[in-house]
Design an enzyme around this catalytic site. Structure first.
Site, PDB file in Angstrom:
ATOM      1  N   HIS A  15      -1.180   1.297  15.656  1.00  0.00           N
ATOM      2  CA  HIS A  15      -0.147   1.675  14.680  1.00  0.00           C
ATOM      3  C   HIS A  15       1.227   1.825  15.334  1.00  0.00           C
ATOM      4  CE1 HIS A  15      -3.878   2.956  12.685  1.00  0.00           C
ATOM      5  NE2 HIS A  15      -3.219   2.922  11.541  1.00  0.00           N
TER       6      HIS A  15
ATOM      7  N   PHE B 124       1.952  -1.104   8.427  1.00  0.00           N
ATOM      8  CA  PHE B 124       2.199  -1.175   9.863  1.00  0.00           C
ATOM      9  C   PHE B 124       2.121  -2.640  10.267  1.00  0.00           C
ATOM     10  CE2 PHE B 124       0.556   3.041   9.158  1.00  0.00           C
ATOM     11  CZ  PHE B 124       1.273   3.858  10.027  1.00  0.00           C
TER      12      PHE B 124
ATOM     13  N   GLU C  93      -4.905  -6.648   2.904  1.00  0.00           N
ATOM     14  CA  GLU C  93      -3.701  -7.417   3.220  1.00  0.00           C
ATOM     15  C   GLU C  93      -3.904  -8.903   2.947  1.00  0.00           C
ATOM     16  OE1 GLU C  93      -3.471  -3.551   5.203  1.00  0.00           O
ATOM     17  OE2 GLU C  93      -5.024  -5.104   5.149  1.00  0.00           O
TER      18      GLU C  93
ATOM     19  N   ASP D 160       1.111  -3.847  12.851  1.00  0.00           N
ATOM     20  CA  ASP D 160      -0.140  -4.080  13.567  1.00  0.00           C
ATOM     21  C   ASP D 160      -1.212  -4.695  12.674  1.00  0.00           C
ATOM     22  OD1 ASP D 160       0.360  -1.758  16.001  1.00  0.00           O
ATOM     23  OD2 ASP D 160       1.276  -1.420  14.055  1.00  0.00           O
ATOM     24  N   PHE D 161      -1.093  -4.506  11.357  1.00  0.00           N
ATOM     25  CA  PHE D 161      -2.115  -4.986  10.433  1.00  0.00           C
ATOM     26  C   PHE D 161      -1.962  -6.467  10.098  1.00  0.00           C
ATOM     27  CE2 PHE D 161      -2.192  -0.461   8.395  1.00  0.00           C
ATOM     28  CZ  PHE D 161      -2.717   0.056   9.570  1.00  0.00           C
TER      29      PHE D 161
ATOM     30  N   GLU E  57       0.841  -1.201   0.000  1.00  0.00           N
ATOM     31  CA  GLU E  57       0.000   0.000   0.000  1.00  0.00           C
ATOM     32  C   GLU E  57       0.878   1.254   0.000  1.00  0.00           C
ATOM     33  OE1 GLU E  57      -3.230  -2.467   2.709  1.00  0.00           O
ATOM     34  OE2 GLU E  57      -2.125  -0.772   3.578  1.00  0.00           O
TER      35      GLU E  57
END
Length: 342
Positions: free
Chosen positions: A140, A94, A71, A96-97, A40
């Site tokens: 994030h 990130f 994702e 976190d994703f 992205e």
């Protein structure tokens, strides 16, 4: 003499960590047309942490691909491309994703070589930005390399300097197994998020590799071993310099990779110093600090006089700057932990 001067200038050229990473990626893309980058905002924008800045101009949209915000879809596509013989680099903006695509990461990328009885390899690199210190709250700002290290089938890389970032990236792209390459946002050298002193280093123009499972002693010392990685290598080095005034000589070991883990370098250091401090921006429970302490205890318990762990408490990372500063370990936290071992 002129050639020697040119060689010296090459060695002394300094790059930020983001430029070193991009240089390695570009060199690999020139050498192998099967290498491509997807994620992205990695094409027109150049990556929000400058992780792909300049690649689009040279390689075009066919090899530097912006993807939809899914994702699950594009990491699954990367796994398939790798199994078909390509060498994709897929970026999670990130870390976190990762939860959105955990099946693609853990059950496919990490396991398909095993599940196929070795009939396919998955030679791909999953990159992601990690870490806090810039007030982007609990979704994030996490580090989470301990999560990937806990799940078998993936190599896990965490550079702390530009020199390490380039050598580790070359090695990651050439590896025939999946590699998770995690870069700390604060170390990238981007204008809106100033880096600490240290990550910008001399970087040779020629390509080179740093083998996985090879920790680096960033500072030699005799009184205490400080083991860490990523951003906190630089915070540990700052703490070590401050502790000189208290007659404490700290050795700083940068792990550089978690999988494989270089326990030999850590144990050798602890046998010399007798004291151990492990510093981690990931969560304290079930994480890197506990693993390092256990590894040392397995090999050198009789040499170990004192142990301290400095890590993120088991709470979501706060948005408010004073609260975030409170939970993320800083230089003073490391100094206090080192002093507690003396």
């Amino acid at each position: 003499m002129a050639q020697q001067e040119r060689d010296q200038q090459v060695v002394e050229r300094e790059l930020t960590m983001s430029r070193a990473m991009v240089e390695a990626i570009a060199e690999e893309m020139r050498e192998d047309e099967e290498v491509f980058y997807m994620g992205e905002d990695v094409a027109d924008y150049g990556g929000i942490f400058d992780s792909t800045e300049g690649l689009l101009d040279e390689f075009g949209y066919d090899r530097v691909m912006d993807v939809p915000i899914s994702e699950t879809a594009y990491l699954g596509a990367a796994v398939g491309a790798a199994q078909a013989g390509m060498r994709p680099i897929a970026e999670l903006m990130f870390v976190d994703f990762f939860g959105v695509a955990m099946d693609q990461i853990y059950n496919q990328m990490a396991k398909n070589t095993y599940m196929s009885g070795g009939s396919v390899n998955v030679p791909m690199v999953l990159t992601a930005g990690v870490g806090g210190t810039y007030n982007d709250a609990g979704q994030h700002s996490q580090t989470l390399y301990g999560t990937f290290a806990h799940l078998p089938g993936m190599k896990v890389v965490v550079p702390s300097t530009a020199y390490d970032a380039k050598g580790l990236m070359h090695n990651a792209i050439r590896d025939d197994d999946p590699v998770v390459y995690l870069f700390h946002k604060r170390l990238m050298g981007i204008g809106w998020m100033p880096a600490p002193e240290g990550p910008k280093t001399p970087v040779p123009e020629a390509d080179y590799t740093i083998p996985f499972g090879s920790a680096d002693v960033k500072r030699e010392g005799s009184d205490v071993t400080v083991v860490t990685l990523g951003l906190h290598v630089h915070r540990a080095l700052e703490a070590a310099e401050s502790l000189v005034d208290d007659d404490v000589d700290a050795e700083v070991v940068d792990l550089r990779t978690l999988v494989p883990l270089d326990t030999e370098t850590v144990v050798d250091s602890v046998r010399k110093t007798g004291n151990l401090v492990v510093v981690d921006e990931d969560y304290r429970s079930f994480g890197v600090t506990g693993e390092i302490v256990a590894s040392v205890a397995d090999e050198a318990l009789d040499d170990l006089s004192a142990v301290e762990r400095v890590a993120l408490p088991d709470v979501p990372i706060p948005y408010a700057r004073p609260m975030e500063n409170e939970v993320i370990p800083d230089v003073r936290d490391i100094e206090d932990a080192v002093q507690a071992t003396q």
